[in-house]
Design an enzyme around this catalytic site. Structure first.
Site, mmCIF file in Angstrom:
data_model
loop_
_atom_site.group_PDB
_atom_site.id
_atom_site.type_symbol
_atom_site.label_atom_id
_atom_site.label_comp_id
_atom_site.label_asym_id
_atom_site.label_seq_id
_atom_site.Cartn_x
_atom_site.Cartn_y
_atom_site.Cartn_z
ATOM 1 N N LYS A 193 0.851 -1.200 0.000
ATOM 2 C CA LYS A 193 0.000 0.000 0.000
ATOM 3 C C LYS A 193 0.888 1.252 0.000
ATOM 4 O O LYS A 193 2.082 1.170 0.243
ATOM 5 C CB LYS A 193 -0.946 -0.025 1.210
ATOM 6 C CG LYS A 193 -1.891 -1.237 1.206
ATOM 7 C CD LYS A 193 -3.027 -1.123 0.198
ATOM 8 C CE LYS A 193 -3.612 -2.431 -0.268
ATOM 9 N NZ LYS A 193 -4.560 -3.082 0.620
HETATM 10 C C1 LIG Z 1 -5.641 -4.127 0.896
HETATM 11 C C2 LIG Z 1 -7.100 -3.941 0.929
HETATM 12 C C3 LIG Z 1 -7.892 -4.365 2.011
HETATM 13 C C4 LIG Z 1 -7.400 -5.254 3.107
HETATM 14 O O1 LIG Z 1 -6.274 -4.884 3.751
HETATM 15 P P1 LIG Z 1 -5.323 -5.988 4.448
HETATM 16 O O2 LIG Z 1 -4.394 -5.147 5.237
HETATM 17 O O3 LIG Z 1 -4.675 -6.767 3.364
HETATM 18 O O4 LIG Z 1 -6.191 -6.849 5.325
HETATM 19 C C5 LIG Z 1 -9.229 -4.035 2.024
HETATM 20 N N1 LIG Z 1 -9.791 -3.352 1.018
HETATM 21 C C6 LIG Z 1 -9.089 -2.963 -0.053
HETATM 22 C C7 LIG Z 1 -9.776 -2.201 -1.135
HETATM 23 C C8 LIG Z 1 -7.719 -3.258 -0.149
HETATM 24 O O5 LIG Z 1 -7.030 -2.875 -1.223
#
Ligand SMILES: *Cc1c(COP(=O)(O)O)cnc(C)c1O
Length: 373
Positions: A193
């Site tokens: 991210k």
């Molecule tokens: C990455 C992501 C999540 C979940 O996050 P994690 O930290 O992997 O549990 C939820 N929603 C979206 C749109 C994402 O891109």
């Protein structure tokens, strides 16, 4: 031929190595490994950066979403309206809260939930809307908020891909940070991210002291004082101090990294126009390009060509939620046509702040060669 990866986390680490190694060493020597001063400091710094009164760190973005829903009082018997064109965690979070996901189709230009479809999804059981700020672009929150207000619904933002994105009511106004556009928001700090830990991590933002308090209780065994449990069905979802210390090194760079992503997006926009559909930036959005996602009917062939030519790319996402084997009962095939079509046509290109202009040029050149052939 030089390979161009879609993301380059080793490069990021090498750039920050001295600071990160020092932060990790400090935590290892401290004897405090879960919660503690690093985590509190990170929460304060995120709260200040996002102008969000309450920040509650948890173990992942998925946890952030489902704990926030539960903290908002969403549970069994409730329906939550969301989009099928997202990472599956959005839908899972609704199920983990005990509620029922109700899917509405997307706007084919922004790939975000289309507010015009909200009315048709409304029922007596609707409690909340869960818009996703997909690829780093805020959902159309003015319309979503108006609808929620009219029907007394809660809003949880899935801001997993949108840390630092802004929603501007008037063009080019500084805008309000994603995470402050509903009743609460869930963020992910997954390594890829825009702000990533070196493991799983996430957090909740809210301006409601009640939601904040409930979320903290749920994430910590329903307990405020050790071995005293005041809320049933608590859970364990905590951030560890190592991740917090690493994130504290990175957070001060986030704005400049997002600026760099926006610059790369402009280079791609210019180089790829007339070849593929480049991302639409809505007038109300300060897009932070978690992904730079183009659209073309030639998607599968372009994907293969890029791979053969050493350019990393990926499909976000190849199947909308209701076409996943686990979720076929959510909506019949054909009922959410824009999501289904987008899943066949989208392609994300290399995008990260350490991508050099020359590499961007090489990606553009490769896409050009594909369409020239
Ligand atoms: C990455 C992501 C999540 C979940 O996050 P994690 O930290 O992997 O549990 C939820 N929603 C979206 C749109 C994402 O891109």
């Amino acid at each position: 031929m030089l390979m161009i990866p879609i993301i380059d986390l080793q490069r990021e680490y090498q750039t920050l190595k001295t600071q990160i190694d020092a932060a990790v060493g400090r935590v290892l020597a401290s004897g405090s490994y879960i919660g503690g001063p690093e985590v509190s400091a990170l929460e304060a710094e995120l709260s200040s950066y996002l102008s969000s009164p309450y920040v509650i760190t948890v173990a992942s973005g998925t946890d952030a979403l489902f704990i926030a829903l539960r903290a908002m009082g969403v549970g069994p018997g409730d329906e939550v309206i969301t989009t099928p064109f997202t990472f599956i965690a959005t839908v899972e979070a609704i199920q983990h809260a005990g509620a029922k996901p109700v899917l509405v189709d997307i706007d084919p230009q922004t790939f975000n939930l289309e507010p015009a479809h909200l009315e048709s999804a409304l029922s007596e059981r609707t409690r909340a809307i869960l818009p996703v700020h997909l690829y780093g672009q805020p959902a159309p929150m003015r319309e979503i908020r108006a609808f929620a207000q009219q029907h007394r619904l809660l809003i949880l933002e899935d801001a997993a891909q949108a840390i630092g994105a802004r929603y501007c009511a008037v063009d080019r106004e500084p805008g309000r940070m994603a995470g402050n556009l509903g009743d609460a928001a869930g963020f992910s700090l997954y390594p890829t991210k825009n702000l990533g830990a070196y493991g799983d991590a996430g957090f909740i933002t809210t301006s409601s002291p009640q939601i904040a308090e409930e979320a903290r209780l749920i994430a910590a065994h329903g307990s405020k004082m050790r071995y005293h449990h005041i809320r049933p069905a608590g859970y364990t979802s905590r951030l560890d101090a190592l991740q917090a210390a690493i994130l504290r090194v990175k957070l001060p760079y986030l704005e400049s990294w997002n600026t760099r992503r926006r610059h790369i997006a402009r280079l791609y926009d210019e180089g790829l126009k007339n070849l593929v559909e480049t991302p639409y930036q809505a007038p109300y959005s300060y897009h932070i390009y978690h992904q730079y996602t183009v659209r073309t009917p030639e998607r599968d062939r372009l994907l293969a060509f890029l791979k053969e030519n050493g350019v990393g790319s990926s499909v976000h996402y190849p199947l909308p939620a209701h076409l996943q084997p686990a979720y076929r009962d959510l909506a019949p095939q054909g009922s959410l046509p824009e999501s289904e079509k987008a899943a066949q046509e989208v392609l994300s290109l290399p995008m990260h702040p350490f991508l050099e202009d020359a590499q961007v040029e090489q990606v553009i050149e490769t896409v050009r060669r594909f369409f020239a052939a």
